[in-house]
Write a protein that holds these residues in place. Structure first.
Motif, mmCIF file in Angstrom:
data_model
loop_
_atom_site.group_PDB
_atom_site.id
_atom_site.type_symbol
_atom_site.label_atom_id
_atom_site.label_comp_id
_atom_site.label_asym_id
_atom_site.label_seq_id
_atom_site.Cartn_x
_atom_site.Cartn_y
_atom_site.Cartn_z
ATOM 1 N N LYS A 1 43.720 13.774 -12.223
ATOM 2 C CA LYS A 1 44.692 13.840 -11.182
ATOM 3 C C LYS A 1 46.147 14.455 -11.662
ATOM 4 C CE LYS A 1 46.516 11.274 -6.928
ATOM 5 N NZ LYS A 1 47.302 12.662 -6.871
ATOM 6 N N GLU A 2 46.531 13.652 -12.724
ATOM 7 C CA GLU A 2 47.762 14.112 -13.376
ATOM 8 C C GLU A 2 47.854 15.411 -13.727
ATOM 9 O OE1 GLU A 2 50.618 12.532 -16.924
ATOM 10 O OE2 GLU A 2 48.444 12.079 -17.260
ATOM 11 N N ASN A 3 46.880 16.133 -14.163
ATOM 12 C CA ASN A 3 46.744 17.219 -14.792
ATOM 13 C C ASN A 3 46.609 18.264 -13.492
ATOM 14 O OD1 ASN A 3 46.558 19.365 -16.798
ATOM 15 N ND2 ASN A 3 44.534 19.668 -16.160
ATOM 16 N N ALA A 4 46.034 17.701 -12.497
ATOM 17 C CA ALA A 4 45.832 18.929 -11.274
ATOM 18 C C ALA A 4 47.208 18.864 -10.610
ATOM 19 C CB ALA A 4 44.936 18.337 -10.393
ATOM 20 N N ASP A 5 47.980 17.599 -10.614
ATOM 21 C CA ASP A 5 49.350 17.720 -9.888
ATOM 22 C C ASP A 5 50.423 18.310 -10.847
ATOM 23 O OD1 ASP A 5 48.098 16.255 -7.851
ATOM 24 O OD2 ASP A 5 48.751 14.354 -8.298
ATOM 25 N N THR A 6 50.403 18.038 -12.203
ATOM 26 C CA THR A 6 51.653 18.455 -12.870
ATOM 27 C C THR A 6 51.273 19.425 -13.939
ATOM 28 O OG1 THR A 6 51.388 16.478 -14.411
ATOM 29 C CG2 THR A 6 52.636 16.104 -12.421
ATOM 30 N N ASN A 7 50.079 19.858 -14.189
ATOM 31 C CA ASN A 7 49.548 20.828 -15.432
ATOM 32 C C ASN A 7 50.092 20.231 -16.638
ATOM 33 O OD1 ASN A 7 48.500 23.017 -14.055
ATOM 34 N ND2 ASN A 7 50.461 23.743 -13.580
ATOM 35 N N SER A 8 49.789 18.994 -16.767
ATOM 36 C CA SER A 8 50.272 17.926 -17.895
ATOM 37 C C SER A 8 49.572 18.862 -19.124
ATOM 38 C CB SER A 8 49.929 16.802 -17.804
ATOM 39 O OG SER A 8 48.347 16.516 -17.491
#
Length: 78
Positions: free
Chosen positions: A65-72
């Motif tokens: 979810k974090e990667n989908a939201d912020t391209n971490s």
């Protein structure tokens, strides 16, 4: 004008892309990014048919979810 002609050696490029040096460089970049990302992310590397490959993946639901939201993952590679 300059009549410079440059031609890549395909076999040389192929060797370079599969070399231990390339594997070491890619794996160090991937594992450094993983350490910046924290829990929920994994880094791995392998040699495919044509080149060395390193990848970072989000394993946990919160990391995905974090990667989908912020391209971490992309930001950790910078």
């Amino acid at each position: 004008m300059n009549d410079f002609h440059f031609e890549l050696s395909r076999s040389g490029v192929r060797k370079l892309l599969k070399s231990k040096e390339m594997q070491n460089g890619l794996s160090s970049i991937a594992f450094a990014a993983q350490s910046r990302l924290g829990d929920g992310y994994t880094a791995s590397y392998y040699t495919a048919d044509t080149r060395a490959v390193a990848e970072i993946s989000a394993d946990s639901l919160s990391a995905r979810k974090e990667n989908a939201d912020t391209n971490s993952i992309l930001k950790a590679l910078k």
